[in-house]
Structures are given as C-alpha cells and as structure tokens.
Write an enzyme that holds these catalytic residues in place. Structure first.
Site, PDB file in Angstrom:
ATOM      1  N   ARG A 123       2.281  12.451 -18.229  1.00 22.59           N
ATOM      2  CA  ARG A 123       1.685  11.357 -18.581  1.00 22.59           C
ATOM      3  C   ARG A 123       2.380   9.936 -18.498  1.00 22.59           C
ATOM      4  O   ARG A 123       3.553  10.030 -18.754  1.00 22.59           O
ATOM      5  CB  ARG A 123       1.082  11.499 -20.037  1.00 22.59           C
ATOM      6  CG  ARG A 123       0.395  12.303 -20.290  1.00 22.59           C
ATOM      7  CD  ARG A 123      -1.219  12.519 -19.677  1.00 22.59           C
ATOM      8  NE  ARG A 123      -2.410  11.602 -20.524  1.00 22.59           N
ATOM      9  CZ  ARG A 123      -2.724  11.748 -21.683  1.00 22.59           C
ATOM     10  NH1 ARG A 123      -2.637  12.790 -22.058  1.00 22.59           N
ATOM     11  NH2 ARG A 123      -3.534  10.922 -22.126  1.00 22.59           N
ATOM     12  N   LEU A 124       1.765   8.860 -18.021  1.00 17.58           N
ATOM     13  CA  LEU A 124       2.348   7.702 -17.879  1.00 17.58           C
ATOM     14  C   LEU A 124       2.228   6.874 -19.320  1.00 17.58           C
ATOM     15  O   LEU A 124       1.141   6.724 -19.860  1.00 17.58           O
ATOM     16  CB  LEU A 124       1.540   6.701 -16.749  1.00 17.58           C
ATOM     17  CG  LEU A 124       2.278   5.635 -16.074  1.00 17.58           C
ATOM     18  CD1 LEU A 124       3.571   6.525 -15.539  1.00 17.58           C
ATOM     19  CD2 LEU A 124       1.354   5.288 -14.879  1.00 17.58           C
ATOM     20  N   ASN A 173      13.321  22.540 -18.891  1.00 21.53           N
ATOM     21  CA  ASN A 173      14.678  21.515 -19.046  1.00 21.53           C
ATOM     22  C   ASN A 173      14.684  21.392 -20.530  1.00 21.53           C
ATOM     23  O   ASN A 173      15.767  21.268 -21.243  1.00 21.53           O
ATOM     24  CB  ASN A 173      14.024  20.126 -18.404  1.00 21.53           C
ATOM     25  CG  ASN A 173      14.546  20.068 -16.957  1.00 21.53           C
ATOM     26  OD1 ASN A 173      15.674  19.958 -16.973  1.00 21.53           O
ATOM     27  ND2 ASN A 173      13.402  20.504 -16.334  1.00 21.53           N
ATOM     28  N   HIS A 217      13.562  13.655 -12.599  1.00 21.92           N
ATOM     29  CA  HIS A 217      12.715  13.724 -11.758  1.00 21.92           C
ATOM     30  C   HIS A 217      13.245  14.452 -10.443  1.00 21.92           C
ATOM     31  O   HIS A 217      14.387  14.333 -10.171  1.00 21.92           O
ATOM     32  CB  HIS A 217      12.140  12.382 -11.178  1.00 21.92           C
ATOM     33  CG  HIS A 217      11.147  12.347 -10.053  1.00 21.92           C
ATOM     34  ND1 HIS A 217      10.054  12.563 -10.430  1.00 21.92           N
ATOM     35  CD2 HIS A 217      11.219  12.389  -8.666  1.00 21.92           C
ATOM     36  CE1 HIS A 217       9.188  12.707  -9.144  1.00 21.92           C
ATOM     37  NE2 HIS A 217      10.112  12.382  -8.164  1.00 21.92           N
TER      38      HIS A 217
HETATM   39  C1  GRF Z   1      10.993  19.265 -13.563  1.00 21.06           C
HETATM   40  O1  GRF Z   1      11.223  19.602 -12.501  1.00 21.06           O
HETATM   41  C2  GRF Z   1      11.252  17.952 -13.949  1.00 21.06           C
HETATM   42  O2  GRF Z   1      11.919  17.349 -12.999  1.00 21.06           O
HETATM   43  C3  GRF Z   1       9.883  17.089 -13.791  1.00 21.06           C
HETATM   44  O3  GRF Z   1       9.134  18.173 -14.387  1.00 21.06           O
HETATM   45  C4  GRF Z   1       9.477  19.479 -14.291  1.00 21.06           C
HETATM   46  C5  GRF Z   1       9.468  19.958 -15.720  1.00 21.06           C
HETATM   47  O4  GRF Z   1       9.653  21.443 -15.723  1.00 21.06           O
HETATM   48  N1  GRF Z   1       9.611  15.932 -14.196  1.00 21.06           N
HETATM   49  P1  GRF Z   1      10.113  22.127 -17.364  1.00 21.06           P
HETATM   50  O5  GRF Z   1       8.922  22.003 -17.956  1.00 21.06           O
HETATM   51  O6  GRF Z   1      11.150  21.454 -17.783  1.00 21.06           O
HETATM   52  O7  GRF Z   1      10.263  23.518 -16.791  1.00 21.06           O
END
Ligand code: GRF
Length: 175
Positions: free
Chosen positions: A79-80, A13, A97
């Site tokens: 982490r939270l 991402n 998410h």
């Molecule tokens: C993604 O699926 C995101 O939605 C979730 O953790 C994953 C992270 O993947 N929170 P990346 O590290 O971006 O490949």
C-alpha cells in the site's frame, strides 16, 4: 535499536530480518491472512493486522512512539502510505524494491524487467517518500540476467540478493 516491519504477503524478507537477529517490536499488515504474520508468530513477535490504512497508520505511530522504534521497515507492503504519515516519519521509513530504481517502479518489477530484456537488473533499498518507489536510494545491488534465465530463475536470484542485502542495510542504518 528497534524496528517494526510492515508486510502484505509471504514475508520472505521479514524472515531474513528475523534470522539476522534484528530486534523487531511488531510485525504489522494490511492483510489479515498475510503468511508473514505466521512467520512472526512463530518467532514470538507481536502482530497486528488492519486493512483500513488510516487506522493501521495510527496504530503504527502509537506503537512506534511507545516502544521507541527507530526504523519502520517495509518488506513487501503493497500500500502507498498517506502523506501525513510519511511526513511524521520522514527519514525513518525504508523499503526494498526488486529492480534497480528508477527503472521498473511499482508492482511486478521483476517480470517487467525480464520482459523488457534488460541484461542487468537488481535490488534497491530506499527511503520512502510520498511517491511510488521514488525515495532516495540507500543501497543497490546488481543481478545479471543470464541467457538461460526464465522469469522464475531470475526471481530466485533477486530474492536471494534481497535476503542478504536488506538485513545488512538495516543493521547499518541502526548503527
Ligand atoms: C520483494 O520482492 C520486495 O522487494 C517487494 O515485494 C516482495 C516481497 O516479498 N517489495 P516477501 O513478502 O518478502 O516474500
């Protein structure tokens, strides 16, 4: 308009945000060996890693204030964050998410949805509050689960949607 991105893992991402040309001041991680840090270095973005959450949060606050950062973007940050940090940056922290919240909160959301047998799942971008994946929803996109999908093909579909949706939503929030 500038952002920081927080990661713990592979950073696909993060890569989509880099590729979208958004101005990333720092990439920070709670894991020294997160592959996303490598992606940031390749893109010449300064990085910082710190496993101690409190220290990491202090560094984020200092850097965000000094660099006039508008948005803290969580991208696979596992982490939270502490309530004081959340309070300090309320309305300025977002997360992505891989499910249609409020279904399948927490880790392994794609597997959980697949095993449950849902016919539609998806992706949610939301503000971060003190809870786990409980903040108010900014955007959602549905993904159909086909009969022939495996958990792997579903993961692929969801990540593809994430990589388009997240940069777009971030751009809109910075307008
Ligand atoms: C993604 O699926 C995101 O939605 C979730 O953790 C994953 C992270 O993947 N929170 P990346 O590290 O971006 O490949």
């Amino acid at each position: 308009m500038a952002i920081v991105v927080l990661i713990s893992g592979s950073g696909t991402n993060l890569q989509s945000i880099i590729d979208a040309g958004l101005l990333i001041k720092f990439v920070m991680s709670d894991k020294h060996n997160a592959y996303g840090l490598e992606r940031a270095r390749k893109a010449k973005i300064p990085t910082l890693s710190q496993p101690k959450l409190g220290s990491l949060e202090n560094s984020i606050t200092k850097l965000c204030v000094a660099n006039k950062v508008n948005l803290i973007v969580l991208a696979g940050f596992m982490r939270l964050l502490n309530p004081e940090f959340i309070k300090r940056w309320k309305g300025k922290i977002v997360n992505i998410h891989p499910s249609l919240l409020p279904s399948f909160k927490g880790a392994h959301a794609i597997e959980k949805a697949f095993e449950y047998g849902v016919k539609v799942t998806g992706v949610t971008v939301h503000y971060v509050d003190e809870g786990m994946d409980t903040g108010s929803i900014i955007a959602q996109q549905a993904v159909k689960v086909a009969k022939r999908d495996t958990v792997e093909t579903l993961e692929e579909k969801i990540h593809k949607v994430e990589h388009k949706l997240y940069p777009k939503v971030i751009k809109d929030l910075l307008k």
